[in-house]
Motif scaffolding. Structure first.
Motif, short mmCIF file in Angstrom:
data_model
loop_
_atom_site.label_atom_id
_atom_site.label_comp_id
_atom_site.label_asym_id
_atom_site.label_seq_id
_atom_site.Cartn_x
_atom_site.Cartn_y
_atom_site.Cartn_z
N SER A 127 29.32 -2.32 -9.04
CA SER A 127 29.66 -1.05 -8.41
C SER A 127 29.58 0.10 -9.40
CB SER A 127 31.07 -1.13 -7.81
OG SER A 127 31.11 -2.04 -6.75
N PHE B 204 39.57 0.95 -2.15
CA PHE B 204 40.75 0.25 -1.66
C PHE B 204 41.97 0.67 -2.48
CE2 PHE B 204 43.71 -3.34 -2.16
CZ PHE B 204 44.07 -3.53 -0.83
N PHE C 197 32.60 6.55 -3.76
CA PHE C 197 32.95 5.27 -3.14
C PHE C 197 33.70 5.45 -1.83
CE2 PHE C 197 32.13 3.80 -7.49
CZ PHE C 197 31.23 2.79 -7.20
N TYR C 198 34.23 6.61 -1.58
CA TYR C 198 34.89 6.89 -0.31
C TYR C 198 33.89 7.35 0.73
CZ TYR C 198 37.25 10.18 2.87
OH TYR C 198 37.65 10.90 3.96
N LYS D 274 29.88 4.66 -0.16
CA LYS D 274 30.02 3.20 -0.16
C LYS D 274 31.14 2.72 0.76
CE LYS D 274 26.89 2.11 -3.25
NZ LYS D 274 25.77 1.17 -2.97
N LYS D 275 32.12 3.58 1.01
CA LYS D 275 33.28 3.22 1.82
C LYS D 275 33.97 1.96 1.28
CE LYS D 275 30.93 5.10 5.87
NZ LYS D 275 30.47 4.86 7.25
N GLU D 276 34.12 1.94 -0.04
CA GLU D 276 34.64 0.75 -0.72
C GLU D 276 35.94 1.03 -1.49
OE1 GLU D 276 31.52 -0.49 -3.30
OE2 GLU D 276 30.34 -1.43 -1.71
N SER E 289 35.25 -8.88 -0.89
CA SER E 289 34.80 -7.66 -0.22
C SER E 289 35.31 -6.40 -0.92
CB SER E 289 35.26 -7.65 1.24
OG SER E 289 36.67 -7.50 1.33
N LYS E 290 36.30 -6.56 -1.78
CA LYS E 290 36.85 -5.41 -2.51
C LYS E 290 36.05 -5.17 -3.78
CE LYS E 290 41.59 -5.46 -0.77
NZ LYS E 290 41.40 -6.45 0.30
N ASN E 291 35.53 -3.98 -3.92
CA ASN E 291 34.71 -3.63 -5.08
C ASN E 291 35.30 -2.55 -5.96
OD1 ASN E 291 32.55 -5.46 -4.50
ND2 ASN E 291 31.87 -4.06 -2.89
#
Length: 258
Positions: free
Chosen positions: A159, A193, A185-186, A189-191, A112-114
């Motif tokens: 990504s 980490f 991405f923040y 995509k909210k991805e 799930s981490k991209n």
């Protein structure tokens, strides 16, 4: 898992030894290194060739903007690479020995981490260190993420490909790729980490792109306006509702009169 390290360089020969050696001495071995030189006028190319790197490319300067040229170099290297994971690296920074192994293990364990940002050790010109302040719990409603240095950012191939297919490459000439990646991405995509290990050495050098923007100068306010405009455009593009903050209003007013 194949790893691609993309090194973007322009006149950073004095830092290349640590940069390149940190890639060659990684504890993870399945790595391809791509070195993109943006028509440097120092001995950068000669230094890179001394290390026997096979993927060395001279990429012409396409823009007057240093930030846009850097994005162009990274895009060109990405298109030549084949790695499942992409590690970005500015040529004046360097990795800790176990960075690639540790970050790769996180991606393998969690599909799930991209996009992963590790914590930088900030090294000043005098050799002293600064602490990197970041938000561990990012509130999407506040819109503004912590901006991690480019060399701290690792992405899955898909990504980064999505980003390059979207990111308005030739607009906002003062905005560097680290801001664009973090914002995209923040907010969209909210991805993004955050890995709390310190795995990247980030040098604050005199001739970096960001050093041109001293706080509260005209160039600093202009860059801030572009940042707000970029944020607004990507939110509008994805039909995400938002409102104008006081900061945005003040920045816009100052850009009209200074």
């Amino acid at each position: 898992m194949l790893i691609s390290i993309l090194i973007s360089n322009y006149n950073k020969n004095k830092y290349l030894q640590k940069c390149i050696e940190s890639c060659l001495n990684q504890s993870y071995s399945n790595i391809e290194i791509f070195f993109g030189d943006n028509e440097s006028t120092d001995d950068s190319l000669s230094t890179a060739k001394k290390y026997g790197l096979t993927n060395i490319f001279t990429i012409k300067r396409k823009y007057e903007s240093s930030a846009l040229n850097q994005i162009h170099v990274i895009n060109e290297l990405f298109n030549k690479s084949k790695g499942d994971l992409i590690f970005l690296l500015d040529s004046d920074d360097y990795f800790e020995k176990d960075k690639i192994r540790k970050i790769t293990e996180i991606f393998i364990k969690d599909n799930s981490k991209n996009v992963i940002c590790d914590i930088p050790k900030i090294i000043n010109l005098n050799g002293s260190f600064n602490k990197f302040n970041y938000k561990t719990n990012i509130d999407f409603k506040k819109r503004w993420p912590t901006i991690f240095p480019t060399s701290c950012i690792t992405l899955r191939r898909k990504s980064l490909n999505d980003f390059f297919n979207f990111s308005f490459h030739e607009e906002y000439p003062d905005l560097e790729i680290d801001f664009r990646l973090a914002t995209y991405f923040y907010n969209i995509k909210k991805e993004l980490f955050i890995e709390k290990q310190v795995l990247t050495n980030y040098l604050q050098v005199e001739n970096s792109i960001s050093s041109k923007y001293k706080k509260y100068t005209f160039r600093w306010w202009r860059k801030r306006q572009q940042a707000f405009n970029f944020l607004k455009k990507i939110l509008d593009f994805h039909n995400i509702t938002h409102s104008k903050s006081i900061d945005y209003i003040v920045t816009s007013m100052l850009n009209k009169y200074i």
